[in-house]
Design a protein around this motif. Structure first.
Motif, PDB file in Angstrom:
ATOM      1  N   ALA A  90       0.817  -1.209   0.000  1.00 42.42           N
ATOM      2  CA  ALA A  90       0.000   0.000   0.000  1.00 42.42           C
ATOM      3  C   ALA A  90       0.856   1.267   0.000  1.00 42.42           C
ATOM      4  O   ALA A  90       0.370   2.343  -0.327  1.00 42.42           O
ATOM      5  N   MET A  91       2.139   1.129   0.354  1.00 43.19           N
ATOM      6  CA  MET A  91       3.017   2.297   0.391  1.00 43.19           C
ATOM      7  C   MET A  91       3.323   2.765  -1.025  1.00 43.19           C
ATOM      8  O   MET A  91       3.484   1.950  -1.938  1.00 43.19           O
ATOM      9  N   ALA A  92       3.405   4.054  -1.182  1.00 41.42           N
ATOM     10  CA  ALA A  92       3.712   4.626  -2.501  1.00 41.42           C
ATOM     11  C   ALA A  92       5.178   4.385  -2.832  1.00 41.42           C
ATOM     12  O   ALA A  92       6.043   4.441  -1.965  1.00 41.42           O
ATOM     13  N   ASP A  93       5.437   4.138  -4.084  1.00 35.73           N
ATOM     14  CA  ASP A  93       6.803   3.994  -4.566  1.00 35.73           C
ATOM     15  C   ASP A  93       7.376   5.387  -4.747  1.00 35.73           C
ATOM     16  O   ASP A  93       6.859   6.184  -5.529  1.00 35.73           O
ATOM     17  N   ARG A  94       8.444   5.694  -4.028  1.00 38.02           N
ATOM     18  CA  ARG A  94       9.024   7.035  -4.091  1.00 38.02           C
ATOM     19  C   ARG A  94       9.891   7.249  -5.320  1.00 38.02           C
ATOM     20  O   ARG A  94      10.277   8.361  -5.617  1.00 38.02           O
ATOM     21  N   LYS A  95      10.181   6.186  -6.015  1.00 43.62           N
ATOM     22  CA  LYS A  95      11.016   6.309  -7.202  1.00 43.62           C
ATOM     23  C   LYS A  95      10.196   6.961  -8.323  1.00 43.62           C
ATOM     24  O   LYS A  95       9.046   6.627  -8.535  1.00 43.62           O
ATOM     25  N   ALA A  96      10.825   7.857  -9.012  1.00 45.85           N
ATOM     26  CA  ALA A  96      10.156   8.536 -10.122  1.00 45.85           C
ATOM     27  C   ALA A  96       9.876   7.546 -11.246  1.00 45.85           C
ATOM     28  O   ALA A  96      10.632   6.608 -11.471  1.00 45.85           O
ATOM     29  N   SER A  97       8.800   7.785 -11.950  1.00 48.44           N
ATOM     30  CA  SER A  97       8.476   6.939 -13.093  1.00 48.44           C
ATOM     31  C   SER A  97       9.517   7.178 -14.190  1.00 48.44           C
ATOM     32  O   SER A  97      10.200   8.212 -14.193  1.00 48.44           O
ATOM     33  N   PRO A  98       9.646   6.262 -15.139  1.00 50.15           N
ATOM     34  CA  PRO A  98      10.607   6.472 -16.228  1.00 50.15           C
ATOM     35  C   PRO A  98      10.347   7.776 -16.995  1.00 50.15           C
ATOM     36  O   PRO A  98      11.284   8.457 -17.401  1.00 50.15           O
ATOM     37  N   GLU A  99       9.069   8.127 -17.138  1.00 47.89           N
ATOM     38  CA  GLU A  99       8.743   9.376 -17.843  1.00 47.89           C
ATOM     39  C   GLU A  99       9.256  10.583 -17.064  1.00 47.89           C
ATOM     40  O   GLU A  99       9.805  11.521 -17.641  1.00 47.89           O
ATOM     41  N   MET A 100       9.059  10.562 -15.728  1.00 47.96           N
ATOM     42  CA  MET A 100       9.519  11.682 -14.913  1.00 47.96           C
ATOM     43  C   MET A 100      11.045  11.744 -14.888  1.00 47.96           C
ATOM     44  O   MET A 100      11.621  12.825 -14.922  1.00 47.96           O
ATOM     45  N   GLU A 101      11.694  10.589 -14.846  1.00 48.43           N
ATOM     46  CA  GLU A 101      13.154  10.574 -14.887  1.00 48.43           C
ATOM     47  C   GLU A 101      13.652  11.225 -16.171  1.00 48.43           C
ATOM     48  O   GLU A 101      14.616  11.995 -16.152  1.00 48.43           O
ATOM     49  N   LEU A 102      12.999  10.920 -17.283  1.00 46.98           N
ATOM     50  CA  LEU A 102      13.381  11.515 -18.558  1.00 46.98           C
ATOM     51  C   LEU A 102      13.205  13.041 -18.501  1.00 46.98           C
ATOM     52  O   LEU A 102      14.084  13.794 -18.934  1.00 46.98           O
ATOM     53  N   LEU A 103      12.075  13.489 -17.972  1.00 46.37           N
ATOM     54  CA  LEU A 103      11.845  14.937 -17.850  1.00 46.37           C
ATOM     55  C   LEU A 103      12.894  15.590 -16.958  1.00 46.37           C
ATOM     56  O   LEU A 103      13.410  16.671 -17.283  1.00 46.37           O
ATOM     57  N   TYR A 104      13.225  14.945 -15.840  1.00 43.54           N
ATOM     58  CA  TYR A 104      14.245  15.503 -14.944  1.00 43.54           C
ATOM     59  C   TYR A 104      15.590  15.603 -15.644  1.00 43.54           C
ATOM     60  O   TYR A 104      16.305  16.590 -15.498  1.00 43.54           O
ATOM     61  N   ARG A 105      15.936  14.570 -16.402  1.00 42.19           N
ATOM     62  CA  ARG A 105      17.217  14.598 -17.125  1.00 42.19           C
ATOM     63  C   ARG A 105      17.239  15.709 -18.169  1.00 42.19           C
ATOM     64  O   ARG A 105      18.242  16.388 -18.355  1.00 42.19           O
ATOM     65  N   GLN A 106      16.117  15.887 -18.868  1.00 41.27           N
ATOM     66  CA  GLN A 106      16.042  16.952 -19.869  1.00 41.27           C
ATOM     67  C   GLN A 106      16.185  18.320 -19.202  1.00 41.27           C
ATOM     68  O   GLN A 106      16.884  19.194 -19.709  1.00 41.27           O
ATOM     69  N   GLU A 107      15.527  18.492 -18.063  1.00 34.91           N
ATOM     70  CA  GLU A 107      15.615  19.767 -17.356  1.00 34.91           C
ATOM     71  C   GLU A 107      17.023  19.990 -16.808  1.00 34.91           C
ATOM     72  O   GLU A 107      17.515  21.115 -16.817  1.00 34.91           O
ATOM     73  N   LEU A 108      17.660  18.929 -16.357  1.00 34.60           N
ATOM     74  CA  LEU A 108      19.040  19.055 -15.883  1.00 34.60           C
ATOM     75  C   LEU A 108      19.948  19.485 -17.029  1.00 34.60           C
ATOM     76  O   LEU A 108      20.804  20.360 -16.857  1.00 34.60           O
ATOM     77  N   ARG A 109      19.753  18.896 -18.213  1.00 40.50           N
ATOM     78  CA  ARG A 109      20.546  19.312 -19.383  1.00 40.50           C
ATOM     79  C   ARG A 109      20.327  20.783 -19.695  1.00 40.50           C
ATOM     80  O   ARG A 109      21.271  21.510 -20.011  1.00 40.50           O
ATOM     81  N   ARG A 110      19.055  21.216 -19.629  1.00 38.77           N
ATOM     82  CA  ARG A 110      18.756  22.637 -19.878  1.00 38.77           C
ATOM     83  C   ARG A 110      19.470  23.517 -18.867  1.00 38.77           C
ATOM     84  O   ARG A 110      20.034  24.558 -19.220  1.00 38.77           O
ATOM     85  N   LEU A 111      19.450  23.115 -17.598  1.00 37.17           N
ATOM     86  CA  LEU A 111      20.110  23.901 -16.551  1.00 37.17           C
ATOM     87  C   LEU A 111      21.613  23.959 -16.787  1.00 37.17           C
ATOM     88  O   LEU A 111      22.224  25.034 -16.705  1.00 37.17           O
ATOM     89  N   LEU A 112      22.220  22.816 -17.095  1.00 34.80           N
ATOM     90  CA  LEU A 112      23.671  22.800 -17.324  1.00 34.80           C
ATOM     91  C   LEU A 112      24.051  23.645 -18.530  1.00 34.80           C
ATOM     92  O   LEU A 112      25.085  24.329 -18.518  1.00 34.80           O
ATOM     93  N   THR A 113      23.243  23.603 -19.560  1.00 38.53           N
ATOM     94  CA  THR A 113      23.497  24.425 -20.749  1.00 38.53           C
ATOM     95  C   THR A 113      23.390  25.903 -20.399  1.00 38.53           C
ATOM     96  O   THR A 113      24.233  26.714 -20.808  1.00 38.53           O
ATOM     97  N   ALA A 114      22.370  26.252 -19.629  1.00 36.75           N
ATOM     98  CA  ALA A 114      22.200  27.651 -19.213  1.00 36.75           C
ATOM     99  C   ALA A 114      23.352  28.088 -18.324  1.00 36.75           C
ATOM    100  O   ALA A 114      23.867  29.209 -18.475  1.00 36.75           O
TER     101      ALA A 114
END
Length: 173
Positions: A90-114
């Protein structure tokens, strides 16, 4: 090393369910049994790297039994705690879904580029302040600048990043 071959996949497929039932009878929990089955196979793989295992099935049974008994002993000693299986599922899985991981990685790339696009001195000061935790005064001493100049660099870096990344940066549902 003989166990790390095509036969290891066959062995896992043929022994996994048997070992899970065996361990579950001892520990009384299917989730724990799953974990201990994986631990038993890890032990087999480690041992097969050091010596030849003539009876992998027997080795797995012995390892699984020892792991299950150790688990029960640890619970008695308070080293491990148990969670009812229904509560665990019944406990929620705290791990991000694969879709969210992809979004986080894309945002991290944007931040590093900036960050990379900032002028060198501004970028260095910003990173030292925000990521290394140095105070304005420490940075001023380090670069032989006035404290006010360091503050201006940090605030200008924030403005530049805000312009480069936009207001929706890291605004996930």
């Amino acid at each position: 090393m003989a166990i790390l071959s095509h036969s290891s996949t066959h062995l896992y497929g043929s022994e996994k369910n048997r070992l899970k039932r065996f361990i579950a009878r001892i520990v009384g929990n299917n989730t724990t049994a799953d974990d201990l089955v994986h631990d038993a196979f890890s032990k087999l793989i480690d041992a097969s790297g050091k010596q030849q295992i003539r009876e992998p099935s027997a080795y797995l049974t012995r390892a699984a039994r020892n792991l299950a008994l150790n688990h029960l002993r640890h619970i008695q000693q308070g080293v491990e705690i148990t969670v009812d299986e229904q509560v665990y599922h019944a406990m929620a899985d705290r791990k991000a879904s694969p879709e969210m991981e992809l979004l986080y990685r894309q945002e991290l790339r944007r931040l590093l580029t900036a960050l990379a696009s900032l002028p060198q001195r501004r970028r260095e000061i910003f990173i030292i302040h925000r990521f290394e935790g140095a105070s304005y005064s420490e940075i001023a001493d380090r670069f032989q600048l006035s404290r006010r100049t360091v503050i201006n660099h940090v605030f200008n870096a924030l403005d530049d990043l805000d312009l480069a990344l936009g207001p929706d940066f890291l605004q996930f549902p």
